[in-house]
Design a protein around this motif. Structure first.
Motif, PDB file in Angstrom:
ATOM      1  N   PHE A  55       0.837  -1.208   0.000  1.00  0.00           N
ATOM      2  CA  PHE A  55       0.000   0.000   0.000  1.00  0.00           C
ATOM      3  C   PHE A  55       0.872   1.259   0.000  1.00  0.00           C
ATOM      4  O   PHE A  55       0.637   2.191  -0.775  1.00  0.00           O
ATOM      5  N   LEU A  56       1.872   1.291   0.868  1.00  0.00           N
ATOM      6  CA  LEU A  56       2.723   2.476   0.959  1.00  0.00           C
ATOM      7  C   LEU A  56       3.507   2.717  -0.325  1.00  0.00           C
ATOM      8  O   LEU A  56       3.678   3.861  -0.754  1.00  0.00           O
ATOM      9  N   ILE A  57       3.975   1.666  -0.938  1.00  0.00           N
ATOM     10  CA  ILE A  57       4.714   1.808  -2.195  1.00  0.00           C
ATOM     11  C   ILE A  57       3.798   2.344  -3.291  1.00  0.00           C
ATOM     12  O   ILE A  57       4.199   3.183  -4.101  1.00  0.00           O
ATOM     13  N   ALA A  58       2.545   1.905  -3.301  1.00  0.00           N
ATOM     14  CA  ALA A  58       1.598   2.308  -4.349  1.00  0.00           C
ATOM     15  C   ALA A  58       0.942   3.666  -4.092  1.00  0.00           C
ATOM     16  O   ALA A  58       0.347   4.244  -5.003  1.00  0.00           O
ATOM     17  N   THR A  59       1.060   4.186  -2.866  1.00  0.00           N
ATOM     18  CA  THR A  59       0.327   5.404  -2.497  1.00  0.00           C
ATOM     19  C   THR A  59       1.297   6.460  -1.980  1.00  0.00           C
ATOM     20  O   THR A  59       1.585   6.529  -0.787  1.00  0.00           O
ATOM     21  N   ASP A  60       1.779   7.309  -2.891  1.00  0.00           N
ATOM     22  CA  ASP A  60       2.764   8.318  -2.504  1.00  0.00           C
ATOM     23  C   ASP A  60       2.305   9.203  -1.364  1.00  0.00           C
ATOM     24  O   ASP A  60       3.078   9.533  -0.468  1.00  0.00           O
TER      25      ASP A  60
END
Length: 174
Positions: A55-60
């Motif tokens: 999630f963190l990688i996909a959501t700047d």
């Protein structure tokens, strides 16, 4: 005085290990990268770590807003000292609950509600207090800010800060 307890904060695993197909492979990968094997406890939470990592990688926009805490570090910071008892012991549960009651007046209500709503096989008693101290830490972050381990965090290859945050010492909050 009780003898010093074993560490309640277990080492984190490397990013490569969270995508391993099984525990043995993850241990091998982590040992190769960090020099340490994983505990079964760590492996048990890998699916949630993987989910949050993805999630963190996909959501700047989430990279700077979602931060990591460790309950035992937060309890230590709020008490100004390490907890004396293991969170799995009844004395440890009481010790942590009493500390939270001093900061969050609805602690008893929250704990009783969770204990009546969830089965122990789904949610352990100490997990309720861990979640509550995370919530208290979030609230205190707006009032007093947070400290970080390390003091100046580095970012990993995905741009995620490598840190654990905790509230300022309780004596600073009063």
């Amino acid at each position: 005085m009780r003898p010093y307890r074993q560490s309640s904060v277990f080492p984190t695993l490397c990013r490569e290990a969270i995508y391993a197909k099984n525990y043995e492979i993850a241990c091998d990968i982590n040992e190769e990268v960090t020099g340490k094997r994983l505990t079964k406890q760590t492996w048990g939470i890998v699916p949630k770590i993987r989910e949050m990592n993805d999630f963190l990688i996909a959501t700047d926009s989430a990279k700077e807003k979602i931060i990591e805490i460790h309950p035992e570090i937060c309890f230590w910071a709020l008490a100004g000292k390490p907890m004396e008892y293991s969170k799995k012991e009844s004395e440890g549960f009481s010790e942590r609950k009493k500390l939270l009651q001093e900061i969050c007046t609805s602690t008893d209500e929250i704990v009783q509600n969770a204990l009546s709503k969830y089965r122990r096989k789904d949610v352990a008693r100490d997990d309720i207090l861990d979640a509550l101290v995370a919530s208290v830490t979030a609230k205190l972050s707006f009032q007093r800010g947070l400290k970080s381990i390390p003091k100046i965090p580095e970012k990993d290859s995905q741009g995620l800060p490598m840190q654990i945050v905790y509230p300022t010492f309780r004596r600073c909050l009063e």
